[in-house]
Design a protein around this motif. Structure first.
Motif, short mmCIF file in Angstrom:
data_model
loop_
_atom_site.label_atom_id
_atom_site.label_comp_id
_atom_site.label_asym_id
_atom_site.label_seq_id
_atom_site.Cartn_x
_atom_site.Cartn_y
_atom_site.Cartn_z
N VAL A 1 0.92 -0.98 0.10
CA VAL A 1 -0.52 -0.31 0.20
C VAL A 1 0.34 1.06 0.21
O VAL A 1 0.47 2.38 -0.64
N VAL A 2 1.76 1.46 0.57
CA VAL A 2 2.77 2.43 1.09
C VAL A 2 3.67 2.90 0.20
O VAL A 2 3.33 3.72 -0.13
N GLU A 3 3.84 1.23 -0.50
CA GLU A 3 5.17 1.79 -1.86
C GLU A 3 4.31 2.55 -3.17
O GLU A 3 4.56 3.01 -4.32
N SER A 4 2.60 1.69 -3.04
CA SER A 4 2.00 1.95 -4.40
C SER A 4 1.92 3.15 -4.23
O SER A 4 2.55 3.68 -4.98
N GLU A 5 1.71 3.40 -2.62
CA GLU A 5 1.16 5.32 -3.11
C GLU A 5 2.24 6.06 -3.42
O GLU A 5 1.90 7.27 -4.21
N ILE A 6 3.06 6.08 -3.03
CA ILE A 6 4.63 6.83 -2.58
C ILE A 6 5.02 6.89 -4.56
O ILE A 6 5.67 8.00 -5.07
N ALA A 7 5.10 5.80 -4.64
CA ALA A 7 5.54 5.44 -6.29
C ALA A 7 4.67 6.52 -7.64
O ALA A 7 4.37 7.25 -8.23
N GLN A 8 3.13 6.19 -7.17
CA GLN A 8 2.53 6.94 -7.77
C GLN A 8 2.74 8.14 -7.75
O GLN A 8 2.84 8.97 -8.60
N PHE A 9 3.08 8.94 -6.63
CA PHE A 9 3.41 10.06 -6.49
C PHE A 9 4.21 10.87 -6.91
O PHE A 9 4.54 11.43 -7.18
N GLN A 10 5.37 9.46 -6.60
CA GLN A 10 6.63 10.47 -7.40
C GLN A 10 6.49 10.87 -8.92
O GLN A 10 7.28 11.15 -9.54
N HIS A 11 5.95 9.50 -9.50
CA HIS A 11 6.06 9.55 -10.85
C HIS A 11 4.68 10.45 -11.59
O HIS A 11 5.60 10.96 -12.62
N ARG A 12 3.30 11.04 -10.49
CA ARG A 12 2.88 12.54 -10.47
C ARG A 12 4.43 13.44 -11.27
O ARG A 12 4.17 14.70 -11.98
N LEU A 13 5.22 13.40 -9.71
CA LEU A 13 5.77 14.76 -9.56
C LEU A 13 6.65 14.43 -10.63
O LEU A 13 6.89 15.83 -11.30
#
Length: 147
Positions: A68-80
């Motif tokens: 859950v945490v890794e997925s959210e962080i990865a999505q955030f980083q991708h958008r940035l």
């Protein structure tokens, strides 16, 4: 450039606080439950295969929480990253469209300043996303049941 580095540092510190908060409030208590569950597996007189299955079953919630945490962080980083790439593309397009020569330092400085403003806007927008992302992570972690 110093402003962009400051923005990066501020975002990094915010993400570190988010991770530390998730760790202390959700991940560690869940880890404790996993370890206690696995200890019970060791107490049973089950076969080695059953013991392995018990250990694996106990660890599933912890694996889910990390996902859950890794997925959210990865999505955030991708958008940035996409936002920053948009800024880079805009700067390159400006240089090409206006056919700015490498020797025209004033024009290059103008493009670089605009690029810096664009990157700063990316950081600012993504800083606004952090509270929503934090809530989403926490809500999803709450749904994971301890073993």
């Amino acid at each position: 450039m110093a402003d962009i580095q400051g923005q990066q540092r501020r975002l990094q510190e915010t993400m570190q606080r988010l991770m530390a908060d998730c760790d202390s409030k959700r991940i560690r208590p869940l880890s404790k439950s996993v370890f206690l569950c696995q200890a019970k597996c060791c107490d049973s007189g089950a076969s080695q295969e059953a013991w392995q299955q018990c250990l694996e079953r106990c660890s599933v919630p912890l694996q889910q929480s990390k996902q859950v945490v890794e997925s959210e962080i990865a999505q955030f980083q991708h958008r940035l990253q996409q936002c920053a790439q948009g800024c880079q593309q805009e700067a390159q397009n400006t240089i090409q469209d206006k056919q700015i020569a490498q020797t025209d330092q004033a024009a290059i400085d103008k493009v670089q300043a605009k690029h810096g403003s664009c990157i700063t806007a990316c950081f600012d927008e993504h800083m606004k996303i952090v509270p929503t992302m934090t809530k989403r992570i926490d809500d999803n972690l709450k749904k994971i049941k301890a073993p």
